[in-house]
Design a protein around this motif. Structure first.
Motif, PDB file in Angstrom:
ATOM      1  N   THR A 109       0.846  -1.189   0.000  1.00  9.99           N
ATOM      2  CA  THR A 109       0.000   0.000   0.000  1.00  9.99           C
ATOM      3  C   THR A 109       0.882   1.240   0.000  1.00  9.99           C
ATOM      4  O   THR A 109       2.087   1.170   0.246  1.00  9.99           O
ATOM      5  CB  THR A 109      -0.908   0.036   1.251  1.00  9.99           C
ATOM      6  OG1 THR A 109      -0.085  -0.074   2.429  1.00  9.99           O
ATOM      7  CG2 THR A 109      -1.937  -1.076   1.233  1.00  9.99           C
TER       8      THR A 109
ATOM      9  N   GLU B 137      -2.670   4.971   5.979  1.00 13.30           N
ATOM     10  CA  GLU B 137      -3.482   5.650   6.995  1.00 13.30           C
ATOM     11  C   GLU B 137      -4.568   6.509   6.367  1.00 13.30           C
ATOM     12  O   GLU B 137      -5.545   6.870   7.021  1.00 13.30           O
ATOM     13  CB  GLU B 137      -2.587   6.514   7.896  1.00 13.30           C
ATOM     14  CG  GLU B 137      -2.045   7.787   7.269  1.00 13.30           C
ATOM     15  CD  GLU B 137      -0.802   7.549   6.434  1.00 13.30           C
ATOM     16  OE1 GLU B 137      -0.220   8.539   5.942  1.00 13.30           O
ATOM     17  OE2 GLU B 137      -0.400   6.375   6.272  1.00 13.30           O
TER      18      GLU B 137
ATOM     19  N   GLU C  93      -7.265   2.477   2.934  1.00 19.34           N
ATOM     20  CA  GLU C  93      -6.955   1.076   3.208  1.00 19.34           C
ATOM     21  C   GLU C  93      -6.878   0.259   1.919  1.00 19.34           C
ATOM     22  O   GLU C  93      -7.316   0.690   0.852  1.00 19.34           O
ATOM     23  CB  GLU C  93      -8.025   0.483   4.118  1.00 19.34           C
ATOM     24  CG  GLU C  93      -8.077   1.101   5.499  1.00 19.34           C
ATOM     25  CD  GLU C  93      -9.152   0.479   6.359  1.00 19.34           C
ATOM     26  OE1 GLU C  93     -10.016  -0.231   5.805  1.00 19.34           O
ATOM     27  OE2 GLU C  93      -9.122   0.698   7.581  1.00 19.34           O
TER      28      GLU C  93
ATOM     29  N   GLN D 180      -7.997  -7.627   1.026  1.00 15.04           N
ATOM     30  CA  GLN D 180      -7.465  -7.884   2.365  1.00 15.04           C
ATOM     31  C   GLN D 180      -8.068  -9.129   2.993  1.00 15.04           C
ATOM     32  O   GLN D 180      -7.380  -9.889   3.681  1.00 15.04           O
ATOM     33  CB  GLN D 180      -7.721  -6.679   3.269  1.00 15.04           C
ATOM     34  CG  GLN D 180      -7.125  -6.812   4.670  1.00 15.04           C
ATOM     35  CD  GLN D 180      -5.605  -6.780   4.676  1.00 15.04           C
ATOM     36  OE1 GLN D 180      -5.008  -5.728   4.512  1.00 15.04           O
ATOM     37  NE2 GLN D 180      -4.974  -7.941   4.871  1.00 15.04           N
TER      38      GLN D 180
ATOM     39  N   GLU E 264      -4.650 -11.703   7.895  1.00 14.33           N
ATOM     40  CA  GLU E 264      -3.574 -11.548   8.865  1.00 14.33           C
ATOM     41  C   GLU E 264      -2.374 -10.798   8.284  1.00 14.33           C
ATOM     42  O   GLU E 264      -1.500 -10.348   9.043  1.00 14.33           O
ATOM     43  CB  GLU E 264      -3.120 -12.921   9.359  1.00 14.33           C
ATOM     44  CG  GLU E 264      -4.220 -13.745  10.030  1.00 14.33           C
ATOM     45  CD  GLU E 264      -4.855 -12.994  11.196  1.00 14.33           C
ATOM     46  OE1 GLU E 264      -4.096 -12.401  11.992  1.00 14.33           O
ATOM     47  OE2 GLU E 264      -6.087 -13.006  11.301  1.00 14.33           O
ATOM     48  N   GLN E 265      -2.319 -10.669   6.973  1.00 12.55           N
ATOM     49  CA  GLN E 265      -1.169 -10.008   6.367  1.00 12.55           C
ATOM     50  C   GLN E 265      -1.269  -8.484   6.522  1.00 12.55           C
ATOM     51  O   GLN E 265      -2.284  -7.885   6.188  1.00 12.55           O
ATOM     52  CB  GLN E 265      -1.046 -10.338   4.869  1.00 12.55           C
ATOM     53  CG  GLN E 265       0.172  -9.670   4.237  1.00 12.55           C
ATOM     54  CD  GLN E 265       0.393  -9.996   2.775  1.00 12.55           C
ATOM     55  OE1 GLN E 265       1.106  -9.262   2.075  1.00 12.55           O
ATOM     56  NE2 GLN E 265      -0.196 -11.076   2.278  1.00 12.55           N
ATOM     57  N   VAL E 266      -0.206  -7.881   6.991  1.00 10.32           N
ATOM     58  CA  VAL E 266      -0.118  -6.417   7.057  1.00 10.32           C
ATOM     59  C   VAL E 266       0.665  -5.964   5.831  1.00 10.32           C
ATOM     60  O   VAL E 266       1.855  -6.268   5.705  1.00 10.32           O
ATOM     61  CB  VAL E 266       0.591  -5.950   8.341  1.00 10.32           C
ATOM     62  CG1 VAL E 266       0.721  -4.435   8.350  1.00 10.32           C
ATOM     63  CG2 VAL E 266      -0.159  -6.441   9.576  1.00 10.32           C
TER      64      VAL E 266
ATOM     65  N   ASP F  28       3.695  -0.850   3.657  1.00 10.23           N
ATOM     66  CA  ASP F  28       3.212   0.499   3.347  1.00 10.23           C
ATOM     67  C   ASP F  28       4.393   1.407   3.036  1.00 10.23           C
ATOM     68  O   ASP F  28       5.401   1.399   3.745  1.00 10.23           O
ATOM     69  CB  ASP F  28       2.411   1.051   4.524  1.00 10.23           C
ATOM     70  CG  ASP F  28       1.681   2.322   4.165  1.00 10.23           C
ATOM     71  OD1 ASP F  28       0.960   2.314   3.143  1.00 10.23           O
ATOM     72  OD2 ASP F  28       1.821   3.317   4.896  1.00 10.23           O
TER      73      ASP F  28
END
Length: 211
Positions: A58, A62, A65, A71, A76-78, A81
């Motif tokens: 990404t 903030e 999204e 997603q 669970e994946q972040v 960014d």
């Protein structure tokens, strides 16, 4: 399948989904929003079915999204960014790719001419074999998308579509461990082949989701 297979196989590549976020999506003009979301979901879910290493990225998360439908495939994946336009400039992305050990990369992203083209060109220069999922990507205009695709192809990228990706990984219906999930994905996403399967099931008196 031999290790030197020229086709994509579940174990010879990694997938990077770049910046499928709301602001980018709403400013896409090369495809409809529905087309981009549907094809991006098919691409990401295909990778999930076949256990392909997958990375989401990404930019300024903030403020916007990752698209919910993407997603939820890997909740669970972040995503990694970034602030930069070229995700390949982010060492975390490069480290992730290197950790997979894969030399083939499949990429899709928004916009085609910026956040997809830049890392594709950079990863090609770094020696990777890169495939671009053109219908799971979108640009700020039809011309911007097409020129970017042309530029990437001229540099050595290989174009593919979301359904071609799904079919290439399945490859043979004898692989029953994934066949049902592949068929159900095609049906659920409302593809032409999915509607055809629904009709066949109707004629055969089968319940949806069976083979």
């Amino acid at each position: 399948m031999s290790k030197d297979d020229t086709l994509l196989t579940p174990d010879n590549h990694a997938l990077i989904m770049i910046d499928h976020q709301y602001l980018q999506l709403l400013s896409v003009r090369s495809h409809t929003v529905e087309e981009v979301v549907s094809n991006a979901v098919i691409t990401a879910r295909t990778a999930k079915i076949f256990d392909v290493p997958t990375l989401f990225t990404t930019a300024f998360a903030e403020r916007q999204e990752l698209i919910k439908e993407i997603q939820v495939i890997d909740p669970e994946q972040v995503p990694i960014d970034r602030t930069g336009l070229n995700s390949w400039d982010d060492q975390r992305v490069v480290d992730w790719v290197e950790a997979t050990g894969k030399k083939k990369l499949v990429m899709a992203g928004l916009w085609t001419e910026v956040c997809l083209a830049m890392p594709v060109l950079s990863s090609l220069a770094a020696g990777y074999e890169v495939y671009i999922v053109t219908d799971a990507s979108g640009g700020s205009s039809p011309e911007a998308h097409e020129r970017a695709v042309q530029r990437m192809i001229q540099a050595g990228a290989r174009p593919i579509t979301s359904l071609a990706y799904l079919s290439e990984l399945q490859r043979d219906w004898k692989y029953e461990s994934t066949a049902t999930d592949v068929v159900n994905l095609a049906v659920e996403m409302g593809t032409a082949s999915g509607h055809g399967l629904r009709w066949v099931w109707q004629l055969q008196g089968l319940k949806e989701g069976t083979r």
